[in-house]
Design a protein around this motif. Structure first.
Motif, short mmCIF file in Angstrom:
data_model
loop_
_atom_site.label_atom_id
_atom_site.label_comp_id
_atom_site.label_asym_id
_atom_site.label_seq_id
_atom_site.Cartn_x
_atom_site.Cartn_y
_atom_site.Cartn_z
N SER A 55 0.84 -1.21 0.00
CA SER A 55 0.00 0.00 0.00
C SER A 55 0.87 1.25 0.00
O SER A 55 0.62 2.21 -0.75
N ILE A 56 1.90 1.25 0.83
CA ILE A 56 2.80 2.40 0.92
C ILE A 56 3.56 2.61 -0.39
O ILE A 56 3.64 3.72 -0.93
N GLU A 60 3.23 5.78 -3.12
CA GLU A 60 4.37 6.63 -3.47
C GLU A 60 4.67 6.56 -4.97
O GLU A 60 5.03 7.57 -5.58
N ILE A 61 4.52 5.38 -5.57
CA ILE A 61 4.73 5.26 -7.02
C ILE A 61 3.71 6.11 -7.77
O ILE A 61 4.05 6.84 -8.71
N ASN A 62 2.46 6.01 -7.37
CA ASN A 62 1.40 6.77 -8.04
C ASN A 62 1.58 8.27 -7.89
O ASN A 62 1.18 9.05 -8.77
N ASN A 167 0.97 -0.63 -15.45
CA ASN A 167 0.35 -0.78 -14.13
C ASN A 167 -0.48 -2.06 -13.97
O ASN A 167 -1.39 -2.12 -13.14
N LYS A 168 -0.15 -3.09 -14.73
CA LYS A 168 -0.91 -4.34 -14.63
C LYS A 168 -0.41 -5.17 -13.45
O LYS A 168 0.09 -6.29 -13.60
N TYR A 169 -0.57 -4.59 -12.27
CA TYR A 169 -0.06 -5.23 -11.06
C TYR A 169 -0.72 -6.58 -10.81
O TYR A 169 -0.07 -7.57 -10.45
#
Length: 666
Positions: A55-56, A60-62, A167-169
């Motif tokens: 989540s963190i 931060e990436i976004n 972003n296909k996590y």
């Protein structure tokens, strides 16, 4: 084992979930009834860690603010202070309490913990539930190593997915989850120790939390569905804690139950609308325990291990309560004065560069200190009394016998008179190995020569496998060696007979399972397997027209002899009360004695009783001989030292006298 949640939306119920996890682990390790599966608390921590840290990172990436340096700064501030303080205190405790071998083992664990590969070191040296492991004060740090190894690669993977794969996590995380989970299912049966400890078979547990953190799973709008999901998740976690045991194959498919249970609990509260279970897990006492859960996890195991080490027994219920209370007090102090000063708005070493330098220096010094202990053989001179006992105990044991050949990892040696043709062989497990000085001495005394074929966990039981190991191949090879050497006329059979018959060592519960390859039944009891296989072995030797001498087992102490002498030398207490009596020995060896006595009535078979020399006139086991120049008779809880082997040599005199009389009149 958790990241500071303040940079994401804080959820009190997750701290409550941490509390359940850490209490499960503590109660399991403390032996509290009803928590036989409490070890799954670590798996809950993995899921929580994956959820919070992902989540963190994604946030931060976004926002375009992710930094590897900042990520590891947070990890250092969170993990290092308490961990290295626990290591320092444990090191001091080990320097005082631990005899050299245990101190060396602790030092090796310290070095591997410091460098975050303790999971690999522990995998290579024992299983999680083995006696050798559960006596290690830093055993629990394997989970920290798994996490740190995971987080070396994982943040970079998320950055790469963001940059190169649109972003296909979810696609990538599910693919890795499936791969890791399938390997875990396969490995728990094929390679159970490595599967328990290594990151590639545990990664799916952390990624379970990561998948939840992506926010890409369907949202739960229905309050009823959320409550059902959280109740089901809580039930799965509770089921695992109560009904799992040390014999449950783990992780593999079994780990899916607590991991999915934890994931369901987290998922049910993602929308910010707490369910009944989420609200229950948010009560202040649980949240408080969750906030100190990292300290509780770090401190609980060293305190429990060292207390048991000092007492030489399991804790009483009252002692268990006292220990748990002490762990809580220590953890609260640790949180306030060790952990918190490195975090918050005004932390110690606020600048990143000095923090990294201090962290690297601490790692280097701690790792070197651990290596220094091993390099100096555990500093045996910390106790002159015990070091003297050990020095004398091993005198005369070097270079006994000359190698003849190697069979199934076992080196067969010549012992006894060098100028005589071998006429006997001692065949068996590590207890046979401890008697090599005995037969060498007897051989030289009576001008006889012989062979030794002794290997750990290889009792002379034809057609038997131990814990699915190919033990029978070793024994088939030794029997063939005897057949091909007609000069051998006497075969000594040595083994921990009762250990194999009962399935465990004295005062221990670590199970040993024997399988009879001659039988179609895989469910036969160990007693039946030993009865059939030892009788089979004796008949096979007699069929070769050789005599059989069965050696009954020496007393198992139930405590480590060197450790007992070390700790009791510190306290000045007598060690006698911690040692078994003849009655204890007789009761313990009931199955073996019945079998050996029955076989002794077979023509061509005799029995030697070395245990008769290892009890004093009060019927108490002896571990130190000769009060004028005290010498240790054991090296651990059941293996004789070199001096111990010489000490029981008189029990072999009659047999060697008869062998010599027969041989020399030919």
């Amino acid at each position: 084992m958790q990241e500071n949640p303040l940079s994401v939306n804080y959820r009190a119920d997750i701290d409550g979930l941490r509390a359940i996890a850490v209490l499960a682990v503590i109660f399991f390790h403390a032996g509290v009834p009803g928590f036989s599966g409490g070890f799954i608390g670590v798996d809950i921590f993995f899921v929580i860690s994956g959820f919070l840290i992902t989540s963190i990172i994604l946030k931060e990436i976004n926002n375009g603010k992710f930094s590897i340096a900042r990520f590891y700064e947070r990890r250092i501030r969170r993990i290092f202070p308490a961990l290295f303080f626990v290591i320092a205190v444990t090191s001091f405790g080990g320097a005082v309490l631990f005899e050299p071998a245990s101190f060396i083992d602790l030092a090796a664990t310290i070095t591997s913990t410091t460098l975050f590969f303790s999971n690999i070191w522990l995998w290579q040296h024992a299983g999680y539930f083995d006696v050798a492991s559960i006596e290690r004060p830093l055993l629990h740090t394997w989970s920290l190593a798994v996490e740190e190894q995971f987080y070396i690669v994982f943040p970079l993977l998320l950055v790469a997915i963001n940059r190169f794969f649109s972003n296909k996590y979810l696609h990538w995380l599910i693919g890795i989850w499936i791969s890791s989970f399938l390997i875990s299912i396969w490995g728990v049966h094929a390679h159970p120790n490595s599967t328990f400890y290594l990151v590639h078979t545990r990664a799916w547990e952390l990624i379970s939390g990561s998948i939840l953190a992506t926010g890409l799973l369907p949202q739960l709008k229905s309050e009823v569905k959320r409550n059902l999901l959280s109740a089901g998740g809580f039930g799965l976690v509770l089921f695992s804690i109560v009904f799992y045991t040390e014999s449950t194959p783990f992780p593999g498919a079994s780990a899916l139950v607590p991991v999915m249970g934890c994931s369901m609990l987290i998922y049910s509260g993602i929308e910010g609308k707490a369910t009944v279970i989420n609200r229950l897990m948010s009560i202040k006492p649980l949240v408080f325990i969750g906030l100190i859960s990292y300290s509780l996890y770090l401190w609980h195991w060293p305190v429990i291990v060292m207390t048991k080490y000092f007492l030489f027994r399991q804790l009483t219920p009252l002692e268990t309560i006292g220990i748990i209370v002490a762990i809580f007090i220590i953890s609260i102090i640790s949180l306030e004065f060790i952990e918190k000063p490195f975090r918050g708005n005004y932390p110690i070493f606020p600048q990143r560069k000095p923090l990294f330098i201090i962290a690297a220096t601490t790692i280097l010094i701690t790792a070197i200190s651990g290596y220094a202990v091993a390099l100096n053989n555990g500093f045996p001179n910390r106790s002159h009394y015990v070091s003297t006992l050990l020095d004398r105990a091993h005198q005369g044991g070097d270079n006994i016998g000359s190698p003849v050949t190697k069979i199934e990892h076992c080196t067969i040696k010549r012992v006894g008179a060098a100028d005589r043709e071998p006429t006997f062989i001692i065949w068996g497990d590590s207890h046979a190995g401890t008697l090599v000085p005995t037969v060498d001495l007897m051989g030289k005394s009576y001008d006889l020569s012989g062979y030794t074929a002794a290997f750990y966990n290889r009792p002379p039981l034809l057609g038997v496998d131990i814990d699915k190991d190919n033990t029978h191949v070793f024994n088939d090879s030794i029997l063939l060696f005897i057949k091909n050497h007609p000069e051998i006329n006497t075969v000594f059979l040595v083994g921990m007979w009762e250990r194999y018959a009962s399935g465990h060592r004295y005062n221990e519960s670590n199970p040993v399972k024997l399988t009879d390859t001659f039988s179609n039944s895989s469910n036969a009891s160990n007693v039946l397997v030993v009865n059939n296989s030892l009788s089979r072995t004796v008949k096979a030797i007699l069929a070769l027209n050789r005599k059989v001498v069965i050696v009954s087992d020496v007393p198992e102490l139930g405590v480590h002899a060197v450790r007992l002498c070390w700790v009791k030398n510190i306290t000045g207490e007598s060690i006698t009360g911690h040692l078994p009596t003849i009655q204890d020995y007789t009761t313990r060896n009931n199955n073996a004695n019945a079998l050996l006595n029955g076989l002794s009535r077979t023509p061509g078979v005799s029995i030697i009783h070395p245990e008769s020399l290892l009890f004093d006139h009060n019927g108490r086991a002896i571990i130190i001989a000769d009060n004028k120049t005290p010498t240790l008779l054991y090296t651990d809880s059941d293996h004789l030292s070199t001096y111990g082997a010489f000490f029981v040599a008189p029990a072999f005199q009659d047999v060697f006298r008869r062998m010599a009389s027969t041989q020399h009149t030919l």
